[in-house]
Design a protein around this motif. Sequence first.
Motif, PDB file in Angstrom:
ATOM      1  N   ASP A 205       0.865  -1.172   0.000  1.00  0.00           N
ATOM      2  CA  ASP A 205       0.000   0.000   0.000  1.00  0.00           C
ATOM      3  C   ASP A 205       0.907   1.228   0.000  1.00  0.00           C
ATOM      4  N   GLY A 206       0.715   2.111  -0.951  1.00  0.00           N
ATOM      5  CA  GLY A 206       1.572   3.277  -1.102  1.00  0.00           C
ATOM      6  C   GLY A 206       1.632   4.161   0.127  1.00  0.00           C
ATOM      7  N   THR A 207       0.498   4.384   0.758  1.00  0.00           N
ATOM      8  CA  THR A 207       0.455   5.243   1.936  1.00  0.00           C
ATOM      9  C   THR A 207       1.209   4.613   3.105  1.00  0.00           C
ATOM     10  N   THR A 208       1.012   3.335   3.309  1.00  0.00           N
ATOM     11  CA  THR A 208       1.672   2.639   4.417  1.00  0.00           C
ATOM     12  C   THR A 208       3.187   2.645   4.240  1.00  0.00           C
ATOM     13  N   ILE A 209       3.649   2.254   3.053  1.00  0.00           N
ATOM     14  CA  ILE A 209       5.101   2.190   2.842  1.00  0.00           C
ATOM     15  C   ILE A 209       5.700   3.591   2.852  1.00  0.00           C
ATOM     16  N   TYR A 210       4.973   4.569   2.360  1.00  0.00           N
ATOM     17  CA  TYR A 210       5.448   5.957   2.396  1.00  0.00           C
ATOM     18  C   TYR A 210       5.741   6.369   3.837  1.00  0.00           C
ATOM     19  N   ASP A 211       4.791   6.123   4.722  1.00  0.00           N
ATOM     20  CA  ASP A 211       4.956   6.512   6.131  1.00  0.00           C
ATOM     21  C   ASP A 211       6.118   5.769   6.784  1.00  0.00           C
TER      22      ASP A 211
ATOM     23  N   PHE B  65      15.400   7.794  -2.182  1.00  0.00           N
ATOM     24  CA  PHE B  65      15.262   6.782  -1.145  1.00  0.00           C
ATOM     25  C   PHE B  65      13.882   6.130  -1.203  1.00  0.00           C
ATOM     26  N   LEU B  66      12.838   6.931  -1.311  1.00  0.00           N
ATOM     27  CA  LEU B  66      11.472   6.426  -1.342  1.00  0.00           C
ATOM     28  C   LEU B  66      11.270   5.433  -2.486  1.00  0.00           C
ATOM     29  N   PHE B  67      11.653   5.824  -3.680  1.00  0.00           N
ATOM     30  CA  PHE B  67      11.428   4.942  -4.821  1.00  0.00           C
ATOM     31  C   PHE B  67      12.331   3.716  -4.769  1.00  0.00           C
ATOM     32  N   HIS B  68      13.572   3.908  -4.381  1.00  0.00           N
ATOM     33  CA  HIS B  68      14.476   2.759  -4.314  1.00  0.00           C
ATOM     34  C   HIS B  68      14.009   1.756  -3.253  1.00  0.00           C
ATOM     35  N   THR B  69      13.758   2.232  -2.059  1.00  0.00           N
ATOM     36  CA  THR B  69      13.449   1.303  -0.970  1.00  0.00           C
ATOM     37  C   THR B  69      12.051   0.691  -1.080  1.00  0.00           C
ATOM     38  N   SER B  70      11.081   1.425  -1.599  1.00  0.00           N
ATOM     39  CA  SER B  70       9.757   0.812  -1.768  1.00  0.00           C
ATOM     40  C   SER B  70       9.841  -0.327  -2.780  1.00  0.00           C
ATOM     41  N   ASN B  71      10.594  -0.122  -3.846  1.00  0.00           N
ATOM     42  CA  ASN B  71      10.779  -1.199  -4.824  1.00  0.00           C
ATOM     43  C   ASN B  71      11.657  -2.319  -4.262  1.00  0.00           C
ATOM     44  N   MET B  72      12.594  -1.976  -3.402  1.00  0.00           N
ATOM     45  CA  MET B  72      13.434  -2.968  -2.744  1.00  0.00           C
ATOM     46  C   MET B  72      12.572  -3.903  -1.887  1.00  0.00           C
ATOM     47  N   VAL B  73      11.643  -3.337  -1.135  1.00  0.00           N
ATOM     48  CA  VAL B  73      10.750  -4.141  -0.301  1.00  0.00           C
ATOM     49  C   VAL B  73       9.850  -5.010  -1.184  1.00  0.00           C
ATOM     50  N   GLU B  74       9.343  -4.443  -2.258  1.00  0.00           N
ATOM     51  CA  GLU B  74       8.537  -5.231  -3.213  1.00  0.00           C
ATOM     52  C   GLU B  74       9.333  -6.416  -3.751  1.00  0.00           C
ATOM     53  N   ARG B  75      10.581  -6.166  -4.149  1.00  0.00           N
ATOM     54  CA  ARG B  75      11.419  -7.255  -4.666  1.00  0.00           C
ATOM     55  C   ARG B  75      11.626  -8.334  -3.603  1.00  0.00           C
TER      56      ARG B  75
ATOM     57  N   LYS C 230      18.413  -8.723   1.425  1.00  0.00           N
ATOM     58  CA  LYS C 230      19.759  -9.245   1.168  1.00  0.00           C
ATOM     59  C   LYS C 230      20.803  -8.136   1.212  1.00  0.00           C
ATOM     60  N   ASP C 231      22.013  -8.542   1.492  1.00  0.00           N
ATOM     61  CA  ASP C 231      23.126  -7.591   1.525  1.00  0.00           C
ATOM     62  C   ASP C 231      23.331  -6.890   0.186  1.00  0.00           C
ATOM     63  N   SER C 232      23.001  -7.561  -0.905  1.00  0.00           N
ATOM     64  CA  SER C 232      23.134  -6.915  -2.217  1.00  0.00           C
ATOM     65  C   SER C 232      22.238  -5.680  -2.296  1.00  0.00           C
ATOM     66  N   GLU C 233      21.023  -5.783  -1.771  1.00  0.00           N
ATOM     67  CA  GLU C 233      20.106  -4.643  -1.759  1.00  0.00           C
ATOM     68  C   GLU C 233      20.604  -3.564  -0.802  1.00  0.00           C
TER      69      GLU C 233
ATOM     70  N   ILE D 236      23.094   6.458  -0.255  1.00  0.00           N
ATOM     71  CA  ILE D 236      23.371   7.336   0.885  1.00  0.00           C
ATOM     72  C   ILE D 236      24.722   8.018   0.721  1.00  0.00           C
ATOM     73  N   ASN D 237      25.726   7.273   0.306  1.00  0.00           N
ATOM     74  CA  ASN D 237      27.052   7.864   0.099  1.00  0.00           C
ATOM     75  C   ASN D 237      27.033   8.966  -0.953  1.00  0.00           C
ATOM     76  N   ILE D 238      26.260   8.779  -1.993  1.00  0.00           N
ATOM     77  CA  ILE D 238      26.146   9.801  -3.048  1.00  0.00           C
ATOM     78  C   ILE D 238      25.469  11.058  -2.503  1.00  0.00           C
ATOM     79  N   CYS D 239      24.505  10.880  -1.620  1.00  0.00           N
ATOM     80  CA  CYS D 239      23.735  12.012  -1.088  1.00  0.00           C
ATOM     81  C   CYS D 239      24.371  12.695   0.112  1.00  0.00           C
ATOM     82  N   MET D 240      25.444  12.105   0.640  1.00  0.00           N
ATOM     83  CA  MET D 240      26.088  12.729   1.802  1.00  0.00           C
ATOM     84  C   MET D 240      26.869  13.959   1.374  1.00  0.00           C
TER      85      MET D 240
END
Length: 113
Positions: free
Chosen positions: A10-16, A41-51, A93-96, A104-108
């Motif tokens: 659910d988009g709202t749940t994962i967003y929060d 982060f939002l788009f990467h991690t929401s898709n990461m959880v889906e995967r 997984k560690d790969s994700e 995060i390193n790019i955004c620091m």
Amino acid sequence: MLEENLIFLDGTTIYDLLEEQAKIIVSHFPIESYEDFWIKFLFHTSNMVERAIRKEQFERKKISSIIDQSPELYRFLKSSFSSIENRFAIDIKDSEISYLMELINICMKSTVK
């Protein structure tokens, strides 16, 4: 827009949930631009959880070299994402995690890279 990319979540749940995670990350690591980081982060991690739910996580060679470059960040992410893993009964997984570490390193801020 987020929900168009998601099948199981659910988009709202994962967003929060991810907003909370992003704020925790930003409180521990010097992110240059929160808005820029948040969108990536939002788009990467929401898709990461889906995967992870679909058991189709990205694989990657030489994960250990990425983790070895920033073991503190790795441990932090593994720990902070355990609540999401428990909530969705998944194992990230560690790969994700390594892709997330790179984001995060790019955004620091450049003064701490």
